[in-house]
Design an enzyme around this catalytic site. Structure first.
Site, PDB file in Angstrom:
ATOM      1  N   PRO A   1       5.289  -1.768   0.041  1.00 46.06           N
ATOM      2  CA  PRO A   1       6.165  -2.122  -1.073  1.00 46.06           C
ATOM      3  C   PRO A   1       5.733  -3.435  -1.704  1.00 46.06           C
ATOM      4  CG  PRO A   1       7.399  -1.741   0.976  1.00 46.06           C
ATOM      5  CD  PRO A   1       5.960  -1.855   1.327  1.00 46.06           C
ATOM      6  N   GLU A   2       5.398  -3.373  -2.957  1.00 45.89           N
ATOM      7  CA  GLU A   2       5.174  -4.605  -3.720  1.00 45.89           C
ATOM      8  C   GLU A   2       6.449  -4.865  -4.513  1.00 45.89           C
ATOM      9  OE1 GLU A   2       1.839  -6.194  -4.885  1.00 45.89           O
ATOM     10  OE2 GLU A   2       0.393  -4.795  -4.023  1.00 45.89           O
TER      11      GLU A   2
ATOM     12  N   HIS B   1      10.942   5.282  14.228  1.00 49.47           N
ATOM     13  CA  HIS B   1      10.771   4.120  13.356  1.00 49.47           C
ATOM     14  C   HIS B   1      11.996   3.806  12.503  1.00 49.47           C
ATOM     15  CE1 HIS B   1       6.705   4.259  14.697  1.00 49.47           C
ATOM     16  NE2 HIS B   1       6.386   5.324  13.998  1.00 49.47           N
TER      17      HIS B   1
ATOM     18  N   ARG C   1       5.377  -0.045  10.952  1.00 50.79           N
ATOM     19  CA  ARG C   1       4.532  -1.150  11.425  1.00 50.79           C
ATOM     20  C   ARG C   1       5.317  -2.389  11.805  1.00 50.79           C
ATOM     21  NH1 ARG C   1      -0.620  -0.495   7.320  1.00 50.79           N
ATOM     22  NH2 ARG C   1      -0.779   1.725   7.638  1.00 50.79           N
TER      23      ARG C   1
ATOM     24  N   ARG D   1      -7.826 -27.060  -7.776  1.00 48.19           N
ATOM     25  CA  ARG D   1      -7.936 -25.999  -6.768  1.00 48.19           C
ATOM     26  C   ARG D   1      -9.326 -25.379  -6.826  1.00 48.19           C
ATOM     27  NH1 ARG D   1      -3.582 -23.487  -4.081  1.00 48.19           N
ATOM     28  NH2 ARG D   1      -1.616 -24.431  -4.676  1.00 48.19           N
TER      29      ARG D   1
END
Length: 271
Positions: free
Chosen positions: A2-3, A91, A110, A152
């Site tokens: 999921p983003e 799960h 996971r 940076r």
DNA sequence: AGTGCGGCCTGTCCGC
DNA sequence: TGCGGACAGGCCGCAC
């Protein structure tokens, strides 16, 4: 995984079933997520009414009078709304059972996800307090990232995936936003001009907005057994397309590893 | 302070 | 057909 667009679609999907409902009980089948689920969470949450379902970065916030449950889906987490008596499968780690007879069920093979609790302002929680701006607000713009990027030396791709700079740009959308802005992912962040960052902020907003829209149109029914969140079928132009022709110029899309993450780019378009 | 990277997990895919 | 190993990835937290 999921983003941000998937998390936002999940938020919109579950919100109608939670809002204004009381938590009947909480079932924790396996507390071993990224951090252990607090042992007191079931007792604390029971009896509470869910007053708001919010999102900050990729965290979902279930607000109650007593405090706020903070959920993160990690890489493999998903939420569904099911009749409470639906048998749990492998799960399925947590159920938040509501007074409607439905349950909010967290599945996370996971176990990189999290379920936490805070009695204080969740935005002050250590995990959330230092996050950068939401990408789809005015607080995120080219000027901000241009300023932060000065000095940076690391790759711009790492830089824009840094949650202190802006939240919600995971690996997939970072690749896509950089492609659309024609910026090479391994270019040093501090060596990119202001106008190019303006373009990058714009393409990041566009790709995320498109993905959320796609999530809306393909919105799964969160009350169905098969309503299983997955990737949205938005058209990814470079991600996962190594060896294929660039949709803009026909050059071969390359894959490389930047900051231990798979990166895809067009060596001709992106500089 | 910025940067790099180890570690947490398991399903999937690849090669032997 | 079975099996070991590589890989995927968000993101914290530590080391330099």
């Amino acid at each position: 995984m999921p983003e941000l667009p998937e998390v936002e679609t999940t938020r919109r999907g579950i919100e109608p079933y939670l809002l204004g409902h009381r938590v009947e009980r909480v079932v924790v089948r396996d507390p071993r997520l990224r951090w252990p689920i607090p042992a007191e969470l079931p007792d604390t949450l029971r009896g509470q009414c869910i007053e708001a379902v919010e999102r900050r970065a990729k965290y979902l916030l279930l607000r109650t009078r007593a405090g706020t449950a903070i959920l993160h889906l990690g890489m493999s987490g998903s939420l569904r709304v099911l009749p409470a008596q639906t048998p749990a499968e492998r799960h399925d780690h947590v159920d938040i059972v509501l007074d409607s007879g439905l349950t909010l069920r967290l599945r996370d093979p996971r176990r990189f996800g999290a379920v936490l609790w805070t009695g204080e302002d969740p935005l002050r929680h250590p995990l959330l307090a230092k996050l950068g701006p939401e990408p789809l607000t005015d607080a995120f713009d080219g000027e901000r990232i241009y300023r932060l990027s000065r000095g940076r030396r690391g790759p711009v791709k790492n830089f824009i995936m840094d949650n202190h700079v802006v939240v919600g740009l995971g690996n997939i959308y970072a690749n896509e936003a950089l492609f659309r802005a024609r910026i090479h992912p391994s270019r040093a962040a501090g060596r990119i001009a202001r106008e190019r960052y303006a373009k990058l902020a714009e393409t990041a907003k566009t790709v995320l907005t498109e993905a959320i829209a796609a999530g809306g149109t393909t919105l799964r029914d969160f009350t169905r057994e098969d309503g299983n969140p997955g990737y949205f079928r938005i058209e990814l132009k470079v991600y996962g397309h190594a060896g294929e022709p660039c949709p803009e110029c026909g050059a071969t899309i390359r894959q490389t590893v930047i900051g231990q993450r798979s990166s895809y780019y067009c060596p001709h378009c992106q500089r």
